[in-house]
Design an enzyme around this catalytic site. Sequence first.
Site, PDB file in Angstrom:
ATOM      1  NE  ARG A 162      -4.680   4.977  -5.127  1.00 45.69           N
ATOM      2  CZ  ARG A 162      -5.013   5.280  -3.629  1.00 45.69           C
ATOM      3  NH1 ARG A 162      -5.164   5.042  -2.687  1.00 45.69           N
ATOM      4  NH2 ARG A 162      -6.327   6.359  -3.224  1.00 45.69           N
ATOM      5  CE  LYS A 212      -3.148   3.491   5.045  1.00 49.82           C
ATOM      6  NZ  LYS A 212      -3.180   3.690   3.384  1.00 49.82           N
ATOM      7  CG  ASP A 228      -1.908   1.333   1.277  1.00 43.12           C
ATOM      8  OD1 ASP A 228      -2.520   1.743   0.370  1.00 43.12           O
ATOM      9  OD2 ASP A 228      -1.697   1.944   2.213  1.00 43.12           O
TER      10      ASP A 228
HETATM   11  N1  URA Z   1      -6.415   7.182   2.900  1.00 49.93           N
HETATM   12  C1  URA Z   1      -5.685   5.729   2.234  1.00 49.93           C
HETATM   13  O1  URA Z   1      -4.666   5.773   3.152  1.00 49.93           O
HETATM   14  N2  URA Z   1      -6.017   5.763   1.128  1.00 49.93           N
HETATM   15  C2  URA Z   1      -6.181   5.782   0.451  1.00 49.93           C
HETATM   16  O2  URA Z   1      -6.312   6.071  -0.869  1.00 49.93           O
HETATM   17  C3  URA Z   1      -7.190   7.098   0.910  1.00 49.93           C
HETATM   18  C4  URA Z   1      -7.059   7.774   1.729  1.00 49.93           C
END
Ligand code: URA
Length: 419
Positions: free
Chosen positions: A168, A187, A161
């Site tokens: 991203r 997460k 992530d």
């Molecule tokens: N918070 C996150 O941890 N991930 C996202 O994609 C958007 C907000």
Amino acid sequence: MNILEIIAKKRDKKELSKEEIEFFIKGYTNESITDYQAAALVMAIYLNGMTDEELFNLTFSMANSGEVLDLSEFGTNVVDKHSTGGVGDKVSIVLLPIIASLGIPVAKMSGRGLGFTGGTIDKLEAIPGYNTSVSIDSFKEYVHKIGISMIGQTMNLAPADKKIYALRDTISCVDNIPLIASSIMSKKIAAGANKIVLEVTYGKGAFMKSLEDAKLLAEKMESLGKYAGREVKSVFTPMNEPIGFAVGNTLEIIEAINFLKGKELPDDLKNIVLEIGSYMIKLAGKGDNLEENKKKMLENINNGLAFEKFKQMVEMQGGDASYLNDINRFEKAKYMVQVKSDKKGKITEINAEDIGKLACELGAGRIKKDDKIDMSVGIVLNKKVNDFVEQNELLATIYANDEEKCKIAVEKIKNIIKI
Ligand code: URA
């Protein structure tokens, strides 16, 4: 299996198998898949979406890309909280010390700024010395010692992530339901709490522009949580204007400190903090009556326990707590320009996304993945939507370190604050 076939499959709107998703996540985490290949696949997911099964497989392989924490040593109710992102959102920074001051263990892993939204970890790093990158053992030790730790994703928790999140941000693939749901829930699953309150934002300053989309995102995250055996409660927060008055890392930390000291409690920030916190207390099994829970939280702001807990956390993580006692110690931006109203009237709009983008242009956020953030820059609003303003009254102050950027921001903000 090869990554080119996987990219082509998603590009052509076909469903990816569990093995293909795992191949991508493993390969990107161990760097055998490049950023540009990952960018192509993420963009294909953004454009073509994911089935529930693909989303489930993506989330769990991201969660399992590193260590999955077991926090059962802290009891049966370890509570966590996560926001889907906002502008001026310092909710976690004020809320979690309040929760910890009530004797509820808080082990929180937060993210960095994403798109036009800020990130809790960047904000905490505005406190000189505060270390957001600690080992899992230290993270647990801090929670044992003082009941709270707030860290970044720098250790081996959901590393996939961490990489996809940063990617991203730089390829315009943030505002997307499967990508947000998998990012947040991977997460949360890896971080180990078994009770999770999600702050799902919607409106002009959120990734979900409508309540309808926010509900859809919440539904996906709740079902992912359920699969993982976690209890998830979603709270919906409107995000048309920034939360509170400050936008920018140091500026938001100062606003959070003043809040925890009970000095200044902007209504919107206070209501969100109390709403989410009241559910966290309930999920922790410390009180079913939400109104009573809110009272307990306010009590711990007024008696100084919440601020004390925040100070303990900052000290424990290497931060210089003298900055909390005296906010004038924070480094100031070189230019501080007051923007005044050229007419009298009622404020009808302060578009949170526009303010978030303006703060980024001043240097408070990243344009490229490895950009360094300028902690001291940002905007402090002096008014909220529906407030009245006199001619020549202060609307906002711009904090900048670059004269040209400052001039541009002063002009732009006059158009963003609609009277
Ligand atoms: N918070 C996150 O941890 N991930 C996202 O994609 C958007 C907000």
